[in-house]
Design a protein around this motif. Structure first.
Motif, PDB file in Angstrom:
ATOM      1  N   ASP A 113      24.999 -58.437 -55.294  1.00  0.00           N
ATOM      2  CA  ASP A 113      26.077 -57.821 -55.906  1.00  0.00           C
ATOM      3  C   ASP A 113      26.556 -58.701 -57.012  1.00  0.00           C
ATOM      4  OD1 ASP A 113      28.182 -56.086 -55.475  1.00  0.00           O
ATOM      5  OD2 ASP A 113      29.533 -57.499 -54.951  1.00  0.00           O
ATOM      6  N   ILE A 114      26.779 -60.013 -56.643  1.00  0.00           N
ATOM      7  CA  ILE A 114      27.482 -60.861 -57.840  1.00  0.00           C
ATOM      8  C   ILE A 114      26.684 -60.640 -59.179  1.00  0.00           C
ATOM      9  CG2 ILE A 114      27.647 -63.420 -58.621  1.00  0.00           C
ATOM     10  CD1 ILE A 114      28.380 -64.052 -55.481  1.00  0.00           C
ATOM     11  N   LEU A 115      25.317 -60.599 -59.112  1.00  0.00           N
ATOM     12  CA  LEU A 115      24.523 -60.441 -60.373  1.00  0.00           C
ATOM     13  C   LEU A 115      24.791 -59.270 -60.965  1.00  0.00           C
ATOM     14  CD1 LEU A 115      21.163 -62.227 -59.264  1.00  0.00           C
ATOM     15  CD2 LEU A 115      23.020 -63.153 -60.815  1.00  0.00           C
ATOM     16  N   LYS A 116      24.637 -58.030 -60.041  1.00  0.00           N
ATOM     17  CA  LYS A 116      24.741 -56.685 -60.971  1.00  0.00           C
ATOM     18  C   LYS A 116      26.158 -56.400 -61.338  1.00  0.00           C
ATOM     19  CE  LYS A 116      25.365 -53.795 -56.706  1.00  0.00           C
ATOM     20  NZ  LYS A 116      24.639 -53.092 -55.635  1.00  0.00           N
ATOM     21  N   THR A 117      27.102 -57.173 -60.744  1.00  0.00           N
ATOM     22  CA  THR A 117      28.565 -56.750 -61.220  1.00  0.00           C
ATOM     23  C   THR A 117      29.131 -57.510 -62.319  1.00  0.00           C
ATOM     24  OG1 THR A 117      29.095 -56.305 -58.987  1.00  0.00           O
ATOM     25  CG2 THR A 117      30.891 -56.600 -60.304  1.00  0.00           C
ATOM     26  N   LYS A 118      29.371 -56.890 -63.458  1.00  0.00           N
ATOM     27  CA  LYS A 118      29.772 -57.547 -64.629  1.00  0.00           C
ATOM     28  C   LYS A 118      31.079 -58.469 -64.486  1.00  0.00           C
ATOM     29  CE  LYS A 118      26.521 -56.313 -67.596  1.00  0.00           C
ATOM     30  NZ  LYS A 118      26.695 -55.300 -68.685  1.00  0.00           N
ATOM     31  N   SER A 119      31.206 -59.531 -65.218  1.00  0.00           N
ATOM     32  CA  SER A 119      32.057 -60.437 -64.860  1.00  0.00           C
ATOM     33  C   SER A 119      32.494 -61.146 -66.039  1.00  0.00           C
ATOM     34  CB  SER A 119      32.010 -61.456 -63.732  1.00  0.00           C
ATOM     35  OG  SER A 119      31.032 -62.590 -64.350  1.00  0.00           O
ATOM     36  N   TYR A 120      33.342 -61.897 -66.312  1.00  0.00           N
ATOM     37  CA  TYR A 120      33.565 -62.907 -67.690  1.00  0.00           C
ATOM     38  C   TYR A 120      32.294 -63.888 -67.843  1.00  0.00           C
ATOM     39  CZ  TYR A 120      38.623 -60.953 -67.712  1.00  0.00           C
ATOM     40  OH  TYR A 120      39.500 -60.022 -67.927  1.00  0.00           O
ATOM     41  N   TYR A 121      31.689 -64.053 -66.808  1.00  0.00           N
ATOM     42  CA  TYR A 121      30.661 -65.134 -66.786  1.00  0.00           C
ATOM     43  C   TYR A 121      29.355 -64.394 -67.070  1.00  0.00           C
ATOM     44  CZ  TYR A 121      34.908 -66.659 -63.973  1.00  0.00           C
ATOM     45  OH  TYR A 121      36.120 -67.047 -63.594  1.00  0.00           O
ATOM     46  N   HIS A 122      29.299 -63.215 -67.110  1.00  0.00           N
ATOM     47  CA  HIS A 122      27.991 -62.802 -67.679  1.00  0.00           C
ATOM     48  C   HIS A 122      27.964 -62.365 -69.203  1.00  0.00           C
ATOM     49  CE1 HIS A 122      27.962 -61.296 -63.397  1.00  0.00           C
ATOM     50  NE2 HIS A 122      26.799 -60.905 -63.576  1.00  0.00           N
ATOM     51  N   ASP A 177      37.779 -77.732 -62.756  1.00  0.00           N
ATOM     52  CA  ASP A 177      37.402 -78.251 -64.296  1.00  0.00           C
ATOM     53  C   ASP A 177      36.618 -77.320 -64.774  1.00  0.00           C
ATOM     54  OD1 ASP A 177      37.284 -80.623 -66.152  1.00  0.00           O
ATOM     55  OD2 ASP A 177      35.060 -80.405 -65.503  1.00  0.00           O
ATOM     56  N   LYS A 178      35.422 -76.504 -63.924  1.00  0.00           N
ATOM     57  CA  LYS A 178      34.774 -75.803 -64.595  1.00  0.00           C
ATOM     58  C   LYS A 178      35.262 -74.385 -65.024  1.00  0.00           C
ATOM     59  CE  LYS A 178      30.301 -74.261 -64.486  1.00  0.00           C
ATOM     60  NZ  LYS A 178      29.049 -74.745 -65.002  1.00  0.00           N
ATOM     61  N   LEU A 179      36.142 -73.830 -64.331  1.00  0.00           N
ATOM     62  CA  LEU A 179      36.944 -72.703 -64.954  1.00  0.00           C
ATOM     63  C   LEU A 179      37.910 -72.787 -65.810  1.00  0.00           C
ATOM     64  CD1 LEU A 179      37.923 -70.994 -61.247  1.00  0.00           C
ATOM     65  CD2 LEU A 179      36.161 -70.400 -62.921  1.00  0.00           C
ATOM     66  N   ALA A 180      38.358 -74.189 -66.108  1.00  0.00           N
ATOM     67  CA  ALA A 180      39.197 -74.493 -67.244  1.00  0.00           C
ATOM     68  C   ALA A 180      38.641 -74.581 -68.536  1.00  0.00           C
ATOM     69  CB  ALA A 180      39.948 -75.724 -66.998  1.00  0.00           C
ATOM     70  N   ASN A 181      37.325 -74.952 -68.537  1.00  0.00           N
ATOM     71  CA  ASN A 181      36.616 -75.127 -69.588  1.00  0.00           C
ATOM     72  C   ASN A 181      35.558 -74.105 -70.039  1.00  0.00           C
ATOM     73  OD1 ASN A 181      37.511 -78.095 -70.669  1.00  0.00           O
ATOM     74  ND2 ASN A 181      37.162 -78.318 -68.430  1.00  0.00           N
ATOM     75  N   TYR A 182      35.636 -73.178 -69.217  1.00  0.00           N
ATOM     76  CA  TYR A 182      34.310 -72.334 -69.419  1.00  0.00           C
ATOM     77  C   TYR A 182      34.610 -71.320 -70.609  1.00  0.00           C
ATOM     78  CZ  TYR A 182      30.152 -69.970 -67.248  1.00  0.00           C
ATOM     79  OH  TYR A 182      28.799 -69.463 -67.494  1.00  0.00           O
ATOM     80  N   PRO A 183      33.200 -71.148 -71.361  1.00  0.00           N
ATOM     81  CA  PRO A 183      33.468 -70.174 -72.510  1.00  0.00           C
ATOM     82  C   PRO A 183      33.887 -68.904 -72.253  1.00  0.00           C
ATOM     83  CG  PRO A 183      31.174 -70.932 -72.123  1.00  0.00           C
ATOM     84  CD  PRO A 183      32.044 -71.570 -71.144  1.00  0.00           C
TER      85      PRO A 183
END
Length: 302
Positions: free
Chosen positions: A241-250, A21-27
């Motif tokens: 590593d998660i915080l420093k690696t750019k993603s669609y959620y950053h 649900d979270k992934l389906a609705n994430y901006p």
């Protein structure tokens, strides 16, 4: 930990349902969570619902004041936005103003210059109030921009629930380790020989009585201590590593005059800006979590 909670490591089914649900609705971008508002002191029902929808999806929203007659260099803008979302209990933290709202600008006051928010220096990933005790966690935070820096001062933002998800997907053991009650500590704060605050030790991840996920974290390496185990070291490295690696959620952007961030204390950074800048932001830290209006269901009767 509540049963049937997505944040219960023992309930994989609840987690998978929440995750989908979270992934389906994430901006998909920052612009998707910017909501123009005419009068921040009295939001329209539609404006409030739009902001609430963003917060439901990613724990944050940005309001943008569009009425040029609104005095944006006024802390009541921040306070009134907060009150409309059930935020009343401000943390009267060190160096906050008399109304418990902080005026963040480059300070010439020696007592403030020791604290990075009152300088032009960059600020690494953190949640606000990570040094607060368990009884006074910062559940929500507002930033209101009265004057931006001409150059610099941008913020990065990421929903702490997405960080939890990415970390759990790598290894649920990382989440388990970072949920230990003695995993991250902040030493006591002493100024001029006077103790300002006791040492604080606690978890990175926890849940409140209603089952909402909470995160306390700072990427700083000074004035912090971590539990000295191989498991903690591995979990910290994965989180970093998660915080420093750019993603669609950053998300990354810069608040302009009249813009404000309202959030459930998501992770954020700040870039360096010119020391002579007249940058002024107001900050409110709340012990409350944002209260959202009921969802308005679409009428499909036709």
């Amino acid at each position: 930990m509540l049963q049937n909670s997505p944040f219960n490591l023992g309930d994989h089914s609840a987690y998978l349902s929440w995750r989908a649900d979270k992934l389906a609705n994430y901006p998909i971008c920052l612009e998707e969570i910017i909501v123009p508002v005419k009068n921040p002191h009295q939001l329209s029902d539609d404006e409030k619902q739009q902001l609430a929808d963003c917060i439901r999806r990613c724990n944050m929203a940005i309001y943008r004041v569009t009425d040029s007659h609104i005095d944006i260099i006024n802390k009541n803008v921040l306070a009134d936005i907060g009150k409309q979302f059930g935020l009343h209990n401000l943390d009267n933290n060190l160096h906050a103003d008399e109304d418990a709202i902080s005026s963040l600008s480059v300070s010439r006051d020696d007592s403030k210059k020791a604290y990075i928010p009152y300088t032009n220096k960059p600020i690494a990933w953190h949640t606000d109030g990570y040094y607060n005790t368990g009884e006074s966690q910062i559940r929500a935070m507002l930033l209101h921009c009265a004057r931006p820096a001409e150059e610099g001062g941008e913020n990065q933002l990421i929903d702490h629930e997405m960080v939890y998800m990415m970390l759990r997907d790598r290894d649920p053991g990382f989440v388990r380790t970072l949920s230990e009650t003695d995993v991250m500590g902040i030493p006591e704060n002493i100024e001029n020989g006077k103790k300002i605050r006791d040492a604080v030790t606690g978890p990175v991840f926890s849940t409140d009585a209603q089952g909402h996920l909470h995160m306390r974290y700072t990427a700083r390496t000074r004035s912090i201590f971590w539990k000295d185990t191989a498991e903690v070291k591995a979990a910290r490295e994965a989180l970093e590593d998660i915080l420093k690696t750019k993603s669609y959620y950053h998300f990354e952007g810069k608040l302009q005059a009249g813009d404000g961030l309202i959030c459930n204390n998501v992770l954020h950074t700040r870039k360096r800006f010119n020391e002579d800048s007249q940058r002024l932001l107001f900050r409110g830290r709340y012990f409350d979590r944002i209260q959202l209006p009921p969802l308005i269901k679409a009428d499909n009767s036709n």
